[in-house]
Design an enzyme around this catalytic site. Structure first.
Site, PDB file in Angstrom:
ATOM      1  CB  SER A  58       2.845  34.223  52.733  1.00  0.00           C
ATOM      2  OG  SER A  58       2.605  33.169  51.826  1.00  0.00           O
ATOM      3  CG  ASP A 114      -4.618  28.991  58.899  1.00  0.00           C
ATOM      4  OD1 ASP A 114      -4.248  28.926  57.725  1.00  0.00           O
ATOM      5  OD2 ASP A 114      -4.293  29.904  59.672  1.00  0.00           O
ATOM      6  CG  HIS A 224      -1.915  36.804  61.914  1.00  0.00           C
ATOM      7  ND1 HIS A 224      -2.430  35.761  62.644  1.00  0.00           N
ATOM      8  CD2 HIS A 224      -1.250  36.244  60.870  1.00  0.00           C
ATOM      9  CE1 HIS A 224      -2.100  34.615  62.068  1.00  0.00           C
ATOM     10  NE2 HIS A 224      -1.374  34.880  60.994  1.00  0.00           N
ATOM     11  CG  ASP A 415      32.068  53.894  63.399  1.00  0.00           C
ATOM     12  OD1 ASP A 415      32.813  54.672  64.029  1.00  0.00           O
ATOM     13  OD2 ASP A 415      32.291  52.681  63.288  1.00  0.00           O
ATOM     14  N   GLY A 416      31.157  57.327  64.887  1.00  0.00           N
ATOM     15  CA  GLY A 416      30.787  57.897  66.174  1.00  0.00           C
ATOM     16  C   GLY A 416      31.259  57.169  67.400  1.00  0.00           C
ATOM     17  CG  ASP A 417      33.193  53.298  67.078  1.00  0.00           C
ATOM     18  OD1 ASP A 417      33.852  54.118  66.404  1.00  0.00           O
ATOM     19  OD2 ASP A 417      33.251  52.071  66.907  1.00  0.00           O
ATOM     20  CB  SER A 463      41.175  52.819  67.544  1.00  0.00           C
ATOM     21  OG  SER A 463      40.037  52.503  68.315  1.00  0.00           O
TER      22      SER A 463
END
Length: 591
Positions: A58, A114, A224, A415-417, A463
């Site tokens: 898995s 396997d 892995h 959000d700083g933009d 904006s």
């Protein structure tokens, strides 16, 4: 490395993830004791169908259980995370969970555990009198022949192509020998290579001792966390160049697994190792396509992008190239037709049918319909182009200089933009004003419409939309004052247009003064300009409106969601209002 997870018990996680497949695909069932996902006995099934059993550890979702369904595999056997299932689990799947009357192909990936466990189950199935074949998919070129030795190539993302083709062939009535032969043929013409920016983390385990340094990428790292062939700088174009060379260089005796002629066709598969955003994966696909065409004259006949065999939250991607060869199986059973055949496995994400691929050529020129907007009608609202440039440039330069402060404010309350977006728009408009070939003249309406185009193409987000709506309405407000003879663009003309634009904007945003948005600067400016016809007084009103936002609680925009309000109330103005007031102040000072 991302070590945060929603699950701390990996065994519980595996079982719930397997069970979820029966929820998203009602034709499947789960033997939870043996971690077997299989097609329900009462699900519709093609006659004379060979059964295909796959599986593995898995942590590679949607592989392998996600490939169970009509048109693909019949059962998948899961181990714990990164560990092979036992031979007994696989034996039960191959003998008791799938029909065996037309034979069974057992097909894992090529890893030692396997191969041993799936191989042991194969022998038990044969001993039970069931016609059974075994094949381990190995498509990785990250480790060459010399290092891999007798083990051979590891199985990675390209294996999804093999499973899809043999599943479709089995569904079309192919015999066990044909399905087994196609698996071998496809694997022989398949190469894959992955690269990752970081090792992966298993839920429930402590933090690993090593990691990949910032700015580096490991080429060929296994699924892995096994080491790859080398490390390189994490710069995409040269990384892709090196990866394609490793995949296609026929002179590399250690890794050249396929040969290539000019007429050969290829399928390109891009596999997300689990932690790459869909946006970045799409950009990687584009870069690979461009380099394949430029450096190898390869235009893939199929491009398949998605997450097929992951490595938990692996921050990397895999590239697979399948050379299309004749299957010898007759009409309807070519490699491409088998890849395009429909399936009901949730892990196979390639919905484009054969007809669409056949009817459209990648990069074929498309004749674009001309814009339905009529050519801009000239207006008689006139203003000296030199004045337009002088006034606007003063405001734009002030916005550009204010970017660090706007960004600082927006980092605190948003959000700083915001600052970057305003600066990007200002620079683009300034470039338009500075371009001698832009064709700007004394037509104020035409000039504003040209600026609208820049805003719409350069400024994004909320904006950007607000400014685009406002400036579009500003142009309409100017045109509403057009007459048969020349109309000088006086302050009064601009004031009426600004007022019209503010009223138009109100139709599309609920923002009002007091909501802590750029409207707190815009409305005072517009109202004062109409009242006084003095840009400096109006700009001062915008500054006052901006200052007032310091004490306001946001009711619109991202600031609504930002915590720690008490820390910045009375100290930080709304970034959008501040950026706009800077522009208006610069504009007013230049009038």
């Amino acid at each position: 490395m991302q070590t945060k997870h929603f699950f701390s018990d990996p065994n519980h996680l595996v079982l719930t993830a397997l069970h979820s497949l029966t929820l998203t695909n009602p034709s499947l069932a789960l033997d939870s004791q043996h971690k077997i996902v299989f097609r329900r006995p009462d699900a519709s099934r093609k006659p004379n169908k060979v059964s295909i059993v796959t599986g593995g550890g898995s942590g590679h979702e949607p592989a392998f259980a996600g490939f169970v369904g009509a048109g693909l595999c019949d059962a998948s056997v899961g181990g714990t995370i990164f560990a092979s299932p036992s031979a007994e689990q696989i034996r039960i799947a191959a003998i008791d969970r799938v029909p065996t009357d037309h034979g069974v192909l057992i097909i894992p990936m090529n890893y030692t555990g396997d191969v041993l466990n799936f191989g042991m189950a194969t022998e038990k199935s044969r001993a039970a009198g069931i016609r059974t074949e075994f094949f381990a998919i190995g498509d990785d070129v990250g480790v060459g022949r010399q290092k891999s030795g007798k083990v051979g190539r590891r199985g990675i993302g390209g294996g999804a192509l093999v499973l899809k083709m043999i599943g479709a062939l089995a569904d079309a009535g192919g015999s066990l020998d044909e399905v087994y032969g196609l698996a071998q043929l496809a694997n022989k013409n398949l190469v894959s290579l992955g690269s990752s920016l970081e090792r992966v983390h298993v839920p429930g385990r402590g933090e690993p001792e090593d990691s990949i340094p910032m700015g580096e990428v490991e080429v060929g790292m296994g699924i892995h966390n096994e080491p790859g062939s080398h490390r390189a700088k994490a710069d995409l174009p040269p990384l892709v160049t090196a990866m394609l060379r490793q995949l296609l260089d026929e002179s590399d005796a250690d890794r050249a697994y396929i040969t290539r002629k000019p007429e050969d066709q290829f399928v390109l598969l891009l596999n997300n190792l689990g932690g790459v955003s869909v946006l970045e994966l799409a950009g990687i696909t584009d870069e690979i396509y461009r380099q394949l065409e430029r450096d190898y004259q390869i235009k893939p006949v199929r491009i398949i992008q998605g997450t097929f065999l992951s490595s938990l939250n692996g921050l990397g991607f895999g590239v697979s190239l399948l050379k299309i060869v004749d299957t010898g199986l007759g009409a309807g059973k070519s490699m491409l037709e088998l890849l395009d055949a429909p399936s009901e496995a949730v892990g196979w994400s390639s919905p484009i049918p054969t007809s669409t691929w056949a009817n459209h050529t990648i990069d074929a020129p498309v004749k674009l319909q001309e814009s339905r907007l009529a050519a801009e009608n000239p207006s008689n609202v006139k203003l000296d182009p030199a004045v337009i440039k002088k006034v606007l440039s003063a405001g734009l330069q002030r916005v550009i200089r204010a970017e660090p402060e706007v960004t600082r404010y927006d980092t605190i309350v948003g959000d700083g933009d915001c600052g970057i977006g305003l600066k990007r728009g200002a620079e683009a408009i300034q470039a338009l004003l500075d371009n001698p070939s832009a064709g700007l003249n004394d037509d104020a309406v035409a000039t504003v419409n040209r600026i609208v185009t820049v805003i719409e193409n350069v400024m994004d987000g909320t904006s950007g939309a607000i400014y685009a709506i406002f400036v579009n309405a500003l142009a309409h407000g100017l045109r509403a004052q057009d007459q048969a003879s020349t109309v000088p663009a006086t302050t009064e003309v601009w004031a009426k247009a600004v007022k019209h634009a503010v009223e138009s904007l109100a139709k599309y945003t609920p923002a009002k003064p007091g909501d802590r948005t750029l409207v707190d600067a815009l409305v005072p400016f517009a109202d004062t300009l109409v009242e006084t016809l003095d840009p400096r007084v109006a700009a001062a009103a915008a500054q006052q409106g901006t200052e007032a936002t310091k004490a306001m609680k946001a009711s619109l925009g991202r600031s609504v969601y930002v915590g720690g309000v008490e820390e910045w109330i009375g100290k930080v103005p709304d970034p959008g209002a501040f950026g706009l007031s800077e522009f208006l102040t610069g504009l007013a000072e230049a009038v």
